[in-house]
Motif scaffolding. Structure first.
Motif, PDB file in Angstrom:
ATOM      1  N   SER A 173     -50.811  62.124 -33.106  1.00 59.85           N
ATOM      2  CA  SER A 173     -50.309  62.387 -31.929  1.00 59.85           C
ATOM      3  C   SER A 173     -49.042  63.626 -32.166  1.00 59.85           C
ATOM      4  CB  SER A 173     -49.358  61.182 -31.555  1.00 59.85           C
ATOM      5  OG  SER A 173     -48.388  61.071 -30.743  1.00 59.85           O
ATOM      6  N   ASP A 174     -48.788  63.706 -33.247  1.00 58.71           N
ATOM      7  CA  ASP A 174     -47.387  64.441 -33.060  1.00 58.71           C
ATOM      8  C   ASP A 174     -48.268  66.478 -33.077  1.00 58.71           C
ATOM      9  OD1 ASP A 174     -45.584  62.521 -34.246  1.00 58.71           O
ATOM     10  OD2 ASP A 174     -45.764  62.485 -35.905  1.00 58.71           O
ATOM     11  N   LEU A 179     -50.926  66.837 -31.832  1.00 57.67           N
ATOM     12  CA  LEU A 179     -51.136  67.039 -30.123  1.00 57.67           C
ATOM     13  C   LEU A 179     -49.749  67.374 -29.167  1.00 57.67           C
ATOM     14  CD1 LEU A 179     -53.980  65.044 -30.186  1.00 57.67           C
ATOM     15  CD2 LEU A 179     -54.391  67.582 -29.908  1.00 57.67           C
ATOM     16  N   SER A 180     -48.344  66.396 -29.549  1.00 59.45           N
ATOM     17  CA  SER A 180     -47.643  67.122 -28.828  1.00 59.45           C
ATOM     18  C   SER A 180     -46.341  67.930 -29.408  1.00 59.45           C
ATOM     19  CB  SER A 180     -46.293  65.501 -28.546  1.00 59.45           C
ATOM     20  OG  SER A 180     -46.071  65.701 -30.041  1.00 59.45           O
ATOM     21  N   SER A 181     -47.358  68.937 -29.997  1.00 61.33           N
ATOM     22  CA  SER A 181     -46.567  70.211 -30.926  1.00 61.33           C
ATOM     23  C   SER A 181     -45.217  69.238 -31.936  1.00 61.33           C
ATOM     24  CB  SER A 181     -45.979  70.653 -30.422  1.00 61.33           C
ATOM     25  OG  SER A 181     -47.249  71.463 -29.313  1.00 61.33           O
ATOM     26  N   THR A 182     -45.137  68.098 -31.715  1.00 59.49           N
ATOM     27  CA  THR A 182     -43.492  67.556 -32.551  1.00 59.49           C
ATOM     28  C   THR A 182     -43.714  68.516 -33.812  1.00 59.49           C
ATOM     29  OG1 THR A 182     -43.764  65.236 -31.514  1.00 59.49           O
ATOM     30  CG2 THR A 182     -42.797  66.182 -33.555  1.00 59.49           C
ATOM     31  N   TYR A 201     -52.908  59.463 -23.547  1.00 62.45           N
ATOM     32  CA  TYR A 201     -51.484  60.037 -22.471  1.00 62.45           C
ATOM     33  C   TYR A 201     -51.817  60.218 -21.087  1.00 62.45           C
ATOM     34  CZ  TYR A 201     -52.694  64.501 -23.540  1.00 62.45           C
ATOM     35  OH  TYR A 201     -53.835  66.183 -23.216  1.00 62.45           O
ATOM     36  N   GLN A 213     -50.294  62.684 -18.161  1.00 66.43           N
ATOM     37  CA  GLN A 213     -49.869  63.693 -16.993  1.00 66.43           C
ATOM     38  C   GLN A 213     -50.152  63.920 -15.831  1.00 66.43           C
ATOM     39  OE1 GLN A 213     -49.252  67.046 -19.799  1.00 66.43           O
ATOM     40  NE2 GLN A 213     -50.510  68.286 -18.329  1.00 66.43           N
ATOM     41  N   ALA A 219     -52.660  71.889 -30.493  1.00 64.38           N
ATOM     42  CA  ALA A 219     -52.348  71.798 -29.737  1.00 64.38           C
ATOM     43  C   ALA A 219     -52.066  72.579 -28.841  1.00 64.38           C
ATOM     44  CB  ALA A 219     -50.570  71.739 -30.351  1.00 64.38           C
ATOM     45  N   LYS A 274     -55.049  72.124 -26.480  1.00 66.58           N
ATOM     46  CA  LYS A 274     -54.697  71.113 -25.170  1.00 66.58           C
ATOM     47  C   LYS A 274     -53.835  71.425 -24.153  1.00 66.58           C
ATOM     48  CE  LYS A 274     -51.607  67.125 -25.553  1.00 66.58           C
ATOM     49  NZ  LYS A 274     -50.381  67.699 -25.081  1.00 66.58           N
TER      50      LYS A 274
END
Length: 531
Positions: free
Chosen positions: A151-152, A154-157, A227, A229, A281, A284
């Motif tokens: 999750s981190d 793919l969300s670019s965290t 998620y 969007q 990321a 995606k």
């Protein structure tokens, strides 16, 4: 620890209590019971660690006791003793995990041996149970840790630097490396397709499981990131690299087919090329852009480098003249049918892209607003509810949502006009609004808005129907209410004026005298309520 002694024979219980050195076995409390009812009540203070119980008792057997104990989820040590040796008793006792089976009279040596054996067995079971709980907790936590990692990613965290990613993999104790290749499979479903039939969390769970079984051949929730969007529900599946494209396509097609069969929704599948973690990321984002531009190539599998080829050479223009005539005829069925046929024709000709759908929406909106304006119906009042706003927002995201929006616009516009054409109905609804809201500071515009008409049009219709203007009718109704209050309530005239919607006493008195021929004080004097 706690020990429970159960026997209907009191001397036997006393002997047991006195001959065993309970503290040496670690027992701090020994409880006595002489029947099953007493024994069960002892559990209210907490489950015992050991039960020593006679099998044959007049008010319930020891076998019934152990069955009840196990049904309560209590895994304590259990020792039976009885006067008669019986294989049936022994075999049944073992079925419920009894530790020992002793024959009366009790032999102190055998009892001591049985206690040692039972407590050692209890200790082993509890140790294994603790290990098992820790193991299950570790496995659950491992899944959550890996799911959180993806999750981190793919969300670019997480940073895209390989050394930082590798450090994060090691810190979380994950079983892959930063140089390993992965494939991103993005599954898209339009939210409005499931809103009416599914709870969102249940749908996420169902599609995650189905996708895992097809793409991983096993449940693998730590590699699935759901998620939402805008109006799209996405499920991102992260697969190890090395899978053949044809096999990936076959799996994606099977997933799309089963979504249609079981979930009654259209899923579209986007498959990336093999890439390192740092590239997932951005990939995606590209797949989401593909999905946003995809109006007619849905319900199939697409690869990352595929492109949607539209044949549009010039902007599409809706036949607004034809739809204006259909609205004038109030033919809701033909309007919706013609729109549907137009969309199908454009899709078949491969010219229905996002710009074309947006153009259709704007042209159709122009027709609806012109129709409403011509009939003195206020559009902003008619389409101000949350459903209309939500459908408008989604209407150029998909063909499905466009048709839902157009159908709502058509229904509301024509049905409202049919209501307004019945003058009596409109006037009666305006009167009802006045009766329900006269005590507030309402105006002619407020009354008109309540029936979705312009103030001028409603005023003309109202005057024709009642012989009074809207304000005259409002004031007359207020004065009728005030007359009743003056004759029934011992409150000030200023209070009555405020309670009937007048913002000042002077204006109230002026209107009251104009309509009744006397002042409020004079009217009260004639109709004075009794004390």
């Amino acid at each position: 620890m706690r020990c429970l002694l159960i026997d209907d024979d009191v001397p036997t219980v006393e002997v047991l209590r006195d001959i065993v050195r309970w503290d040496e076995y670690g027992f701090s409390q020994v409880i006595e019971a002489h029947n099953l009812m007493e024994a069960k009540s002892c559990f209210e203070a907490g489950s015992p660690d050991l039960i020593i119980c006679d099998i044959e008792m007049p008010r319930g057997t020891g076998l019934e006791m152990i069955q009840w104990v196990r049904e309560q989820g209590c895994d304590c040590a259990f020792i039976f003793f009885t006067c008669h040796e019986s294989f049936d008793f022994a075999s049944t006792a073992l079925t419920y995990n009894a530790d020992s089976y002793l024959i009366k009279p009790l032999d102190e040596y055998k009892l001591d041996e049985a206690l040692h054996r039972s407590l050692e067995s209890l200790k082993r079971r509890r140790t294994l149970g603790e290990y098992s709980r820790h193991g299950l907790a570790w496995l659950r936590n491992k899944d959550l840790v890996e799911k959180s990692f993806w999750s981190d990613v793919l969300s670019s965290t997480l940073s895209t630097r390989k050394d930082l990613i590798q450090g994060e993999i090691q810190r979380r104790d994950l079983s892959f490396t930063v140089d390993q290749k992965f494939i991103l499979v993005l599954v898209s479903v339009t939210a409005s397709e499931i809103d009416e039939h599914w709870n969102a969390s249940v749908f996420h769970y169902a599609l995650s499981n189905l996708g895992s079984e097809i793409l991983f051949n096993r449940p693998n929730p730590d590699r699935v990131i759901p998620y939402k969007q805008d109006n799209q529900i996405y499920h991102a599946f992260i697969l190890d690299g090395g899978t053949e494209p044809l096999q990936m396509k076959a799996s994606g097609e099977r997933l799309v087919r089963l979504c249609k069969q079981y979930f009654k929704c259209t899923a579209t599948c986007y498959i990336s090329e093999e890439m390192e973690i740092s590239q997932l990321a951005p990939c995606k984002g590209k797949l989401e852009q593909m999905d946003a531009s995809n109006l007619i190539f849905r319900g199939i599998v697409h690869f990352q480098n595929d492109s949607f080829q539209y044949n549009a050479t010039e902007p599409f223009a809706l036949d607004t003249h034809m739809y204006t005539l259909l609205f004038a005829q109030k033919d809701k069925m033909q309007i919706v049918k013609r729109l549907k046929l137009t969309l199908e024709r454009l899709a078949a000709q491969n010219i229905l892209d996002a710009a074309t759908l947006h153009s259709m929406r704007e042209d159709f909106l122009q027709v609806v607003y012109a129709f409403l304006a011509q009939n003195n119906i206020q559009a902003h009042q008619l389409f101000s509810d949350d459903i209309a706003k939500r459908l408008l927002q989604r209407s150029d995201h998909s063909v499905f949502d466009f048709m839902k929006w157009a159908h709502l616009m058509t229904e509301k516009a024509i049905d409202t006009l049919k209501e307004t054409l019945q003058s009596e109905g409109v006037v009666e609804r305006a009167k009802r609004f006045i009766h329900e809201n006269y005590h507030w500071d309402i105006s002619r515009d407020d009354v008109a808005a309540s029936v979705f008409l312009t103030p001028d049009y409603l005023s003309k219709t109202f005057k024709t129907e009642t012989g009074m203007s809207i304000i005259e009718y409002l004031n007359a109704h207020r004065i009728e209410k005030a007359k009743r209050m003056l004759s029934e309530r011992l409150v000030s005239i200023g209070t009555i004026a405020a309670d009937t919607g007048f913002d000042n006493l002077s204006y109230f008195s002026t209107v009251f005298k104009k309509l009744t021929g006397e002042s409020p004080n004079a009217y009260r004097a004639k109709h004075k309520p009794e004390d």
